[in-house]
Design a protein around this motif. Structure first.
Motif, PDB file in Angstrom:
ATOM      1  N   GLU A  11      10.937  -3.589   3.702  1.00  0.00           N
ATOM      2  CA  GLU A  11      12.326  -3.656   3.232  1.00  0.00           C
ATOM      3  C   GLU A  11      12.452  -3.212   1.780  1.00  0.00           C
ATOM      4  O   GLU A  11      13.556  -2.961   1.297  1.00  0.00           O
ATOM      5  CB  GLU A  11      12.876  -5.071   3.401  1.00  0.00           C
ATOM      6  N   ARG A  12      11.338  -3.098   1.075  1.00  0.00           N
ATOM      7  CA  ARG A  12      11.347  -2.674  -0.330  1.00  0.00           C
ATOM      8  C   ARG A  12      10.643  -1.336  -0.543  1.00  0.00           C
ATOM      9  O   ARG A  12      10.434  -0.903  -1.668  1.00  0.00           O
ATOM     10  CB  ARG A  12      10.687  -3.753  -1.201  1.00  0.00           C
ATOM     11  N   ARG A  56       3.791  -6.518   8.947  1.00  0.00           N
ATOM     12  CA  ARG A  56       5.151  -5.963   8.981  1.00  0.00           C
ATOM     13  C   ARG A  56       5.193  -4.547   8.416  1.00  0.00           C
ATOM     14  O   ARG A  56       5.889  -3.675   8.935  1.00  0.00           O
ATOM     15  CB  ARG A  56       6.124  -6.858   8.217  1.00  0.00           C
ATOM     16  N   SER A  57       4.438  -4.302   7.351  1.00  0.00           N
ATOM     17  CA  SER A  57       4.391  -2.977   6.754  1.00  0.00           C
ATOM     18  C   SER A  57       3.816  -1.953   7.725  1.00  0.00           C
ATOM     19  O   SER A  57       4.371  -0.855   7.903  1.00  0.00           O
ATOM     20  CB  SER A  57       3.562  -3.019   5.465  1.00  0.00           C
ATOM     21  N   ASP A  99       6.235  -4.521   1.227  1.00  0.00           N
ATOM     22  CA  ASP A  99       7.204  -5.030   2.192  1.00  0.00           C
ATOM     23  C   ASP A  99       8.068  -3.857   2.634  1.00  0.00           C
ATOM     24  O   ASP A  99       8.635  -3.152   1.792  1.00  0.00           O
ATOM     25  CB  ASP A  99       8.066  -6.106   1.527  1.00  0.00           C
TER      26      ASP A  99
END
Length: 158
Positions: free
Chosen positions: A87-88, A21-22, A85
């Motif tokens: 999102e972070r 994902r990253s 991640d």
């Protein structure tokens, strides 16, 4: 509160998913779609060095959530991975992981580290005190090449 701890074997699948994902979220800033697909392909949970004696493999966690991972191979004086991640991203998780790996290297008496950075992450490492060197080629699945940056950091402040 984000903390850093050794990764557990049962977390390999989560680490592999985060890794992919990253790459897919952050890689397009520096690479084309073919390169991102090749880089993200085949993130097999069995290929992470979580239990290997020569690897210091850690995760950043908040509660039960894994926010990122990093790997140091002290015998090779190499940081092999720092992934967060997506999102972070930008919240300091990567910086905490990298600082932990650097502190571990210092504790083991290492004075210098090196790594191979993706082009999209090179600025992050430079902000953390790493020096960019030559561009090197990283071959991925299907012989697709990624240009990466070889980077070094002296740990003794010099």
């Amino acid at each position: 509160m984000v903390s850093i701890r050794p990764a557990r074997p049962a977390e390999c699948e989560t680490v592999a998913d985060l890794h992919e994902r990253s790459i897919r979220a952050l890689g397009p800033a520096a690479y084309d779609a073919e390169q991102v697909d090749a880089w993200a392909a085949n993130k097999d949970p069995d290929r992470y060095a979580i239990e290997e004696p020569g690897s210091h493999f850690v995760v950043a966690v908040e509660g039960e959530s894994i926010l990122g991972f990093g790997e140091l191979v002290p015998d090779e004086r190499e940081v092999r991975a720092v992934y967060v991640d997506p999102e972070r991203a930008g919240e300091g998780v990567g910086r905490r992981l990298l600082a932990h790996l650097e502190a571990t290297a210092r504790e083991r008496g290492l004075e210098r580290l090196h790594l191979r950075s993706s082009k999209n992450a090179a600025g992050f490492y430079e902000r953390c005190g790493w020096r960019a060197g030559e561009t090197v080629v990283h071959e991925t699945t299907g012989d697709v090449e990624l240009g990466c940056v070889r980077m070094t950091k002296r740990l003794d402040g010099g």
